[in-house]
Structures are given as C-alpha cells and as structure tokens.
Scaffold this active site. Structure first.
Site, mmCIF file in Angstrom:
data_model
loop_
_atom_site.group_PDB
_atom_site.id
_atom_site.type_symbol
_atom_site.label_atom_id
_atom_site.label_comp_id
_atom_site.label_asym_id
_atom_site.label_seq_id
_atom_site.Cartn_x
_atom_site.Cartn_y
_atom_site.Cartn_z
ATOM 1 N N ASP A 113 45.331 45.204 42.885
ATOM 2 C CA ASP A 113 45.107 44.284 42.189
ATOM 3 C C ASP A 113 44.470 43.146 43.064
ATOM 4 O O ASP A 113 45.383 42.893 44.085
ATOM 5 C CB ASP A 113 46.449 43.689 41.480
ATOM 6 C CG ASP A 113 46.475 42.565 40.674
ATOM 7 O OD1 ASP A 113 45.356 41.528 40.834
ATOM 8 O OD2 ASP A 113 47.379 42.105 40.103
ATOM 9 N N LYS A 165 34.551 30.959 36.337
ATOM 10 C CA LYS A 165 34.421 31.005 34.822
ATOM 11 C C LYS A 165 34.800 29.854 34.204
ATOM 12 O O LYS A 165 35.879 29.445 34.266
ATOM 13 C CB LYS A 165 34.833 32.233 34.005
ATOM 14 C CG LYS A 165 34.752 33.478 35.088
ATOM 15 C CD LYS A 165 33.406 33.802 35.340
ATOM 16 C CE LYS A 165 33.159 35.306 36.438
ATOM 17 N NZ LYS A 165 31.959 35.576 36.633
#
Length: 364
Positions: free
Chosen positions: A270, A315
C-alpha cells in the site's frame, strides 16, 4: 523610430494568461489575486472555454510596476503569463502586418524576437498554419520598421496572440519571466515503448517544475527513487529512462517492458503505509486519491527525510479546484512549519486534466 522606450517604462494595459480550455475561471481568480498583490487596479475578462484570460487595468501601467507579478511560474493554472500593451482589431485579410507593426511602433518598444500564437482550442488551432506562415513576413516588417533587434540581449520577445482571424493581442515576454515554449506548451516526445501515456506527464513535470540547471544537478543517473502507485509503470519507466534505480510500490502489475530494465524492484504494498528502510533521492506519486491525503503524505515523506525531492499529482474536484489547491498548500505548510523553509511549485500541465502536478523539497 528615433525614440525607444526602456522595457520597464513600456505602457501596459494588463496581464494576459494562457490556460487549458475550461480552466479560465481558476486562472481569472489567480490573476485577480496577483494584480491585487502588485497594487494594480482593474478587472478580469474570461470567456468560458476560450483558453485565455485577460486582466485589464483602468489606467496604462509601466511594465516596471508589475514586478514579479508577470512571472509565469506563479499562477498554477497559467501556461503562459504576459503583460499586454495593445489589442489590434479588424485586421484586414490581405495585410495583417501593417496594423500590428503600427501598434508596436506606437508602443515605442523594441523587441528581440516575435512569437505568433493561438489559444489551445480546437477552433483556434485552425490558425496555427497561418501563424507559421505569417511569422517570417511579420518579423521582416517589424525589422524594417526598427521594432526588432534580434542581436540585442535582454529585450523582451513580442508575443502576438490571435484570438480570432481578425483580432491580435500584443504582449511583451520578459527574459526569465515568461515561458519560452510556444503557447506555453513544452513539446514532449511520447516514446513508443513507454508502458502508458502517463510517462509524458512526468517528463513534462521535469521540464516545467525544474529549472534547466536543476534538472542536471538534482536529477541524475544512479540516484534511488520510489514510485508510489506505480502500476502500470509510466512514471517508473520515465525515471529508469533517466538512469535512476526505482522501487515501485503497487499491488497491481507492472508492464513487462518496465521490469525488463532490471533497474526496478516491484513491491506489492500500500503506497500510503509503505516506507523505505533508508532515505531515497526521489519519490514520485500518481495515486488516485483525495488531494488532501496525497498532500499530507508527500509532506510527511519530505519532513521526515525519507526523500529529498518529490513530484506528485493532485486530482482536483471539478467545482472547487482553486480551493483544493490552497487546502493542499496549507496542509504542507503546517507539516513543514517546524522543519524548515521549503520549495513548493504547482502547475496545471498540458498532460494534466482535472489535476495538477507539484514539486516539493526542503530548501538547503
């Protein structure tokens, strides 16, 4: 032309910014803030999907009064930022050069060169061929009128932005203050063997966010890098292509072409929780996640010395782009406040869509 205006005294009418079509509102907000900081008094004009924004002052303003407010690196959403001094309307189809030359002569300013441009829209791009054909005839006309001195270092470059076939905005690109790429878009070659188009984004980020001297000094073959959220390997490939050894962190697979370089260690983990055993030179990150989470993670890596330099992508939400960028700035500021001065640069790249790309490092 017997009398010529020193560049600092050129009477300007405001600021002209180029952007991606659809981001005019964001650039307009930035130009408002920049103008206020510089003590300029005027207003913004921005047409949706036009690819450019105008800030117009109520009174002519000497170029020297703009200070660093014309530095194209400052606004996130500007590909180019220029002080403009004239708008020429009703250009005749058979002789566009004469009205433009007359407007330049009236300014009293000499220029070192001329760059003809259009906004980056489908409609405007139809004039790109005309701009290429018209550059040399216009340059010759300007030279004949005494407006162009290519041998004089330090003079501004004349930018002529055709927003329609009959309208041109004239602006002065000062050395070191404006983007040197036509339309503010660097030409990035997309290698045929790259695993994804995202490799072009990181290549552009190195060009846009790092100065030329920095690219040679802080981005070197033999360095160690980490790529968080690496799959399918576009950013990893770009680093390897520059000679860096990369630890790629992603639970997803990397393309065979990336692994075949033998310069990549792929760890299935991760990206938010994995940490390196020892510090690395570079960390890059293009994970799809809330921008605040990414900004906090990047600041943590830099604050704790896990990496010296990082380039990362944020984003953005469609309706609160500027606010999201400012929130990320503040998160980074708070985390690094007790660590020391830092350098944060953020730009909306040509290869970015609903996102921006940033560079972060501690000042040394």
């Amino acid at each position: 032309m017997n009398q010529h205006t020193p560049a600092a005294a050129l009477a300007c009418a405001g600021l002209l910014g180029y952007c991606r079509a659809g981001f005019e509102k964001e650039l307009a907000a930035e130009l408002d803030d920049i103008a206020a900081e510089a003590g300029l008094i005027g207003y913004v004009r921005a047409e949706p999907d036009s690819g450019y924004v105008i800030y117009e002052t109520f009174e002519p303003t000497p170029l020297g009064s703009f200070g660093e407010s014309t530095d194209w690196r400052r606004p996130v959403f500007a590909r180019q930022l220029l002080p403009w001094f004239a708008r020429v309307d009703d250009l005749p189809e058979r002789d566009r050069a004469t009205p433009i030359v007359e407007a330049v002569k009236a300014s009293g300013q000499r220029f070192s060169g001329v760059m003809l441009e259009t906004p980056d829209t489908d409609e405007a791009k139809q004039r790109s061929g005309f701009c290429k054909r018209f550059t040399e005839p216009l340059a010759k006309a300007l030279e004949k009128a005494g407006c162009l001195r290519s041998s004089r270092a330090g003079l501004p470059v004349l930018h002529v932005l055709f927003t329609s076939a009959t309208t041109a905005w004239l602006a002065a690109g000062q050395p070191g203050q404006c983007s040197t790429w036509p339309m503010g878009i660097p030409r990035v070659r997309m290698p045929s063997n790259a695993p994804s188009r995202s490799t072009a984004k990181l290549s552009e980020a190195f060009m846009m966010l790092l100065e030329e001297g920095e690219r040679d000094s802080i981005l070197r073959a033999g360095q160690r890098a980490v790529d968080l959220g690496a799959a399918p390997g576009g950013w990893t490939w770009q680093l390897v292509n520059r000679g860096l050894r990369v630890t790629a962190i992603d639970n997803g697979p990397l393309r065979d072409s990336v692994m075949a370089t033998e310069m990549v260690e792929h760890l299935k983990a991760d990206g938010f929780t994995w940490r390196p055993h020892r510090p690395v030179d570079w960390m890059v990150c293009d994970m799809v996640e809330q921008p605040s989470r990414i900004a906090s993670l990047m600041a943590e890596w830099v604050a704790t010395g896990r990496c010296r330099y990082t380039i990362f992508n944020l984003k953005l939400p469609m309706k609160r782009r500027v606010e999201a960028v400012e929130q990320c700035r503040e998160l980074i500021r708070k985390r690094l406040a007790s660590v020391g001065p830092y350098d944060l640069r953020i730009k909306h790249l040509y290869h970015d869509r609903e996102e921006v790309t940033a560079f972060l490092t501690l000042k040394r």
